[in-house]
Design a protein around this motif. Structure first.
Motif, mmCIF file in Angstrom:
data_model
loop_
_atom_site.group_PDB
_atom_site.id
_atom_site.type_symbol
_atom_site.label_atom_id
_atom_site.label_comp_id
_atom_site.label_asym_id
_atom_site.label_seq_id
_atom_site.Cartn_x
_atom_site.Cartn_y
_atom_site.Cartn_z
ATOM 1 N N ARG A 2 0.836 -1.214 0.000
ATOM 2 C CA ARG A 2 0.000 0.000 0.000
ATOM 3 C C ARG A 2 0.864 1.255 0.000
ATOM 4 O O ARG A 2 0.521 2.236 -0.656
ATOM 5 C CB ARG A 2 -0.946 0.000 1.198
ATOM 6 N N ILE A 3 1.967 1.206 0.726
ATOM 7 C CA ILE A 3 2.858 2.368 0.769
ATOM 8 C C ILE A 3 3.477 2.585 -0.604
ATOM 9 O O ILE A 3 3.515 3.709 -1.108
ATOM 10 C CB ILE A 3 3.940 2.199 1.863
ATOM 11 N N GLU A 4 3.944 1.521 -1.242
ATOM 12 C CA GLU A 4 4.527 1.649 -2.578
ATOM 13 C C GLU A 4 3.499 2.205 -3.560
ATOM 14 O O GLU A 4 3.823 3.072 -4.375
ATOM 15 C CB GLU A 4 5.052 0.303 -3.077
ATOM 16 N N ALA A 6 0.948 4.120 -2.928
ATOM 17 C CA ALA A 6 0.716 5.541 -2.629
ATOM 18 C C ALA A 6 1.857 6.397 -3.177
ATOM 19 O O ALA A 6 1.617 7.461 -3.748
ATOM 20 C CB ALA A 6 0.566 5.740 -1.126
ATOM 21 N N ILE A 7 3.092 5.927 -3.041
ATOM 22 C CA ILE A 7 4.242 6.690 -3.550
ATOM 23 C C ILE A 7 4.175 6.785 -5.068
ATOM 24 O O ILE A 7 4.395 7.843 -5.652
ATOM 25 C CB ILE A 7 5.569 6.058 -3.081
ATOM 26 N N TYR A 18 6.181 12.231 4.315
ATOM 27 C CA TYR A 18 6.200 10.838 4.768
ATOM 28 C C TYR A 18 4.878 10.494 5.454
ATOM 29 O O TYR A 18 4.282 9.456 5.199
ATOM 30 C CB TYR A 18 7.355 10.601 5.752
ATOM 31 N N VAL A 21 1.999 10.182 2.942
ATOM 32 C CA VAL A 21 2.025 8.892 2.238
ATOM 33 C C VAL A 21 1.424 7.816 3.135
ATOM 34 O O VAL A 21 0.616 6.994 2.694
ATOM 35 C CB VAL A 21 3.458 8.515 1.806
ATOM 36 N N ALA A 22 1.798 7.828 4.406
ATOM 37 C CA ALA A 22 1.276 6.833 5.344
ATOM 38 C C ALA A 22 -0.247 6.942 5.448
ATOM 39 O O ALA A 22 -0.950 5.926 5.405
ATOM 40 C CB ALA A 22 1.920 7.002 6.719
ATOM 41 N N ALA A 25 -1.887 5.603 2.403
ATOM 42 C CA ALA A 25 -1.797 4.142 2.354
ATOM 43 C C ALA A 25 -2.741 3.494 3.370
ATOM 44 O O ALA A 25 -2.840 2.266 3.421
ATOM 45 C CB ALA A 25 -0.364 3.702 2.616
ATOM 46 N N GLN A 33 7.713 3.842 8.567
ATOM 47 C CA GLN A 33 7.562 2.710 7.647
ATOM 48 C C GLN A 33 7.710 3.180 6.204
ATOM 49 O O GLN A 33 8.274 2.471 5.375
ATOM 50 C CB GLN A 33 6.210 2.033 7.830
ATOM 51 N N VAL A 34 7.226 4.374 5.910
ATOM 52 C CA VAL A 34 7.375 4.946 4.571
ATOM 53 C C VAL A 34 8.860 5.111 4.262
ATOM 54 O O VAL A 34 9.330 4.740 3.183
ATOM 55 C CB VAL A 34 6.640 6.296 4.454
ATOM 56 N N VAL A 37 10.395 1.750 3.453
ATOM 57 C CA VAL A 37 10.037 1.293 2.101
ATOM 58 C C VAL A 37 10.873 2.027 1.065
ATOM 59 O O VAL A 37 11.368 1.419 0.106
ATOM 60 C CB VAL A 37 8.525 1.495 1.839
#
Length: 99
Positions: A2-4, A6-7, A18, A21-22, A25, A33-34, A37
């Motif tokens: 999910r983080i990837e 979103a980025i 950051y 993004v979290a 996600a 965590q962002v 990743v």
């Protein structure tokens, strides 16, 4: 994943923090965590992720490279920080994020 996702969704010429993004996600409060990743992810548009207030958190040559990449994409700066009012990406709200 999910983080990837979103980025990858941050378009050229836009940035997100950051923490942003979290939240996008679906895991608010996971800014670290962002960062993890981004450290291990290949092919991600890492330059579009910034610290709070639009600050480049990297140091040395990496910070210079991030700024140059962002400027090449048309991101505007106000001194050392990105003009977040003009360049921050806003994810569309979904029914899931409103609950």
């Amino acid at each position: 994943m999910r983080i990837e996702r979103a980025i990858r969704a941050i378009p050229r010429g836009k940035v997100l923090t950051y923490g942003g993004v979290a939240r996008a996600a679906g895991i608010p409060g996971a800014a670290r965590q962002v960062a993890a990743v981004l450290r291990r992810g290949f092919g991600l548009p890492w330059q579009r992720v910034l610290g709070a207030g639009g600050e480049i958190k990297l140091r040395g040559d990496s910070a210079v490279e991030q700024r140059l990449r962002l400027e090449a994409e048309g991101v505007r700066f106000r001194g050392k920080r990105v003009d977040m009012k003009a360049c921050e990406f806003k994810f569309a709200r979904t029914a899931r994020s409103r609950t």
